[in-house]
Design an enzyme around this catalytic site. Structure first.
Site, PDB file in Angstrom:
ATOM      1  N   ASN A 166     218.531  54.086 -44.115  1.00 50.99           N
ATOM      2  CA  ASN A 166     217.461  54.872 -43.508  1.00 50.99           C
ATOM      3  C   ASN A 166     217.836  55.145 -42.056  1.00 50.99           C
ATOM      4  OD1 ASN A 166     215.460  55.040 -45.687  1.00 50.99           O
ATOM      5  ND2 ASN A 166     215.436  52.824 -45.491  1.00 50.99           N
ATOM      6  N   ARG A 225     216.408  56.138 -39.357  1.00 54.95           N
ATOM      7  CA  ARG A 225     215.183  56.305 -38.564  1.00 54.95           C
ATOM      8  C   ARG A 225     214.556  54.945 -38.325  1.00 54.95           C
ATOM      9  NH1 ARG A 225     211.722  54.862 -42.538  1.00 54.95           N
ATOM     10  NH2 ARG A 225     212.131  55.623 -44.657  1.00 54.95           N
ATOM     11  N   VAL A 262     208.887  51.821 -41.223  1.00 57.26           N
ATOM     12  CA  VAL A 262     207.474  51.435 -41.170  1.00 57.26           C
ATOM     13  C   VAL A 262     207.352  49.957 -40.796  1.00 57.26           C
ATOM     14  CG1 VAL A 262     205.352  51.175 -42.530  1.00 57.26           C
ATOM     15  CG2 VAL A 262     206.827  53.166 -42.898  1.00 57.26           C
ATOM     16  N   ARG A 304     200.777  46.328 -45.412  1.00 57.26           N
ATOM     17  CA  ARG A 304     200.397  47.738 -45.263  1.00 57.26           C
ATOM     18  C   ARG A 304     199.018  47.938 -45.887  1.00 57.26           C
ATOM     19  NH1 ARG A 304     205.636  51.566 -46.564  1.00 57.26           N
ATOM     20  NH2 ARG A 304     207.259  50.223 -45.668  1.00 57.26           N
TER      21      ARG A 304
END
Length: 447
Positions: free
Chosen positions: A290, A292, A295, A338
């Site tokens: 990933n 980036r 989360v 989450r």
């Protein structure tokens, strides 16, 4: 250092980036769709501009509008957050063309890691273990059968450009293979505009473990240890923790070294995450990268004391990493839950208005959220509305604190997955660290 940054995102991650901008005395520029006009992050930003529209393609994926605002606000950089445009190579490339710094890796690296096939090849070249399977597209059913027979069933049929579980299917026998190839190629073409498929061996009873990395423009790279992300529903993470309860110290060290090796081989810049499947014998296999911020980045921040958003900004501005590997130490244990606006049994989204909201506050609790009483949750965006993060001196204390914090959390007016999260935290298998990717199906929904 930048004077101003536009945040091309929404919700809790926009609030999270704004927080670091304030600490660095950087002007934060937010953007918002029509339904998000009353979102807390809009007020938290130094200035906010309307994108218009409700759906993501009308608003947060509207590149022309975002660059129009960026020019009007005279920003020097854009932080894409996660999701949306964060792994869009065309967006990163356009930032370059517009003379605006993209806070992330280069477009070429985003493109390379965006294809699971090219990512497999790159990792193999970097000396990182990959799952047995194909490094070239599987173009016919006969070719797929040949590969599957060679590596052995069960196998995973995968879309090279897939995500979120779309274009993926476990195949247990040759009789299922033809249908799986046809249906997943069609779905991948529909959702991603590319029906390329490949095949991997299914790693059974696997844990999903990822390594957080940072690389700068000067050839320096470090890892910030691991996160366990095995508690998932529909291939989407629900609970993450750091460090992983599965890994031995030897495996943890080796995986971290391999991840840094990959970063240097790629010439990777900024924050990234290498995801792995790890079996019970500590064998680990690269899954994807990933390119980036994740989360689940808060659990890494909590155990290392390193602000990942700050590091992203400093790296993008050209600064050399001020962190060397010896300075990165694990302190305690952190768990993130989450919180989704969804039915805890069916996992269907639950839009509506938040009629009452009680967010727990203790010294061991961190809340990353951008909701408030009276805020309307719409069906236009991802149903995750908040993240609850707890830290303890060890895993047992962190789990106990997670149960306490979840029992204090109240959201009325919409359904949330808090009952599911409480069930997971109280489950003996979770408490024992038996957190394979099949955990929810085996221990929660099938009970």
């Amino acid at each position: 250092m930048f004077q101003s940054i536009l945040i091309a995102n929404r919700g809790e991650i926009a609030s999270r980036i704004i927080k670091t901008c304030k600490q660095l005395n950087i002007k934060s520029v937010a953007v918002y769709s029509d339904p998000d006009e009353d979102s807390p992050y809009v007020e938290e930003a130094d200035v906010a501009y309307p994108l218009g529209g409700s759906r993501v393609n009308e608003s947060y994926l509207n590149m022309d509008k975002i660059f129009e605002i960026a020019k009007e606000a005279e920003v020097e950089a854009i932080h894409p957050g996660y999701g949306l445009l964060s792994e869009n190579a065309s967006f990163a490339r356009r930032c370059e063309e517009e003379g605006i710094t993209f806070i992330g890796p280069t477009p070429d690296v985003i493109e390379k890691m965006g294809s699971k096939l090219s990512a497999r090849k790159a990792m193999e070249e970097a000396g990182v273990p990959i799952i047995p399977g194909t490094n070239e597209p599987v173009e016919t059913v006969d070719a797929a059968k040949e590969v599957a027979n060679e590596i052995g069933y069960p196998v995973m049929v995968k879309a090279s450009y897939g995500g979120g579980g779309i274009g993926m299917e476990i195949v247990k026998s040759e009789s299922e293979l033809e249908k799986a190839i046809e249906s997943n190629a069609h779905r991948a073409e529909q959702f991603f505009g590319n029906g390329t498929l490949f095949i991997e061996k299914v790693i059974e009873d696997a844990h999903h473990v990822e390594i957080q990395v940072l690389g700068d423009h000067h050839g320096n790279a470090v890892h910030l240890y691991d996160r366990e992300c095995s508690i998932q529903r529909r291939h989407q993470k629900v609970i993450e923790e750091a460090p992983s309860p599965l890994l031995t110290e030897e495996t943890r060290r080796e995986m971290g070294e391999k991840a840094v090796q990959a970063v240097k081989s790629l010439g990777y810049r900024n924050a990234g995450t290498l995801e792995f499947l790890v079996d019970e014998d500590q064998n680990y296999y690269f899954l994807e990268m990933n390119t980036r911020l994740q989360v689940e980045h808060p659990v890494t921040e909590e155990i290392t004391g390193i602000d990942l958003v700050e590091q992203q900004i400093r790296i993008a501005s050209g600064e050399e990493l001020a962190i060397n590997q010896g300075l990165v130490q694990i302190q305690g244990h952190a768990i993130e839950a989450r919180i989704y606006a969804e039915d805890p049994k069916t996992f269907f989204p639950s839009p509506g208005t938040i009629e009452d909201l009680i967010i727990p506050k203790e010294e061991f609790i961190r809340n990353d959220q951008s909701i408030k009483k009276g805020f309307k949750i719409t069906p236009f965006y991802d149903p995750m509305v908040a993240k609850l993060i707890v830290k303890g001196k060890d895993r047992n204390e962190a789990i106990s604190r997670l149960e306490t914090a979840l029992s204090m959390y109240k959201v009325e007016g919409i359904k949330t997955n808090i009952p599911l999260l409480l069930n997971i935290a109280a489950n003996q298998a979770f408490q024992d660290g038996n957190t394979q990717t099949s955990f929810i199906q085996e221990h929660i929904t099938n009970k």
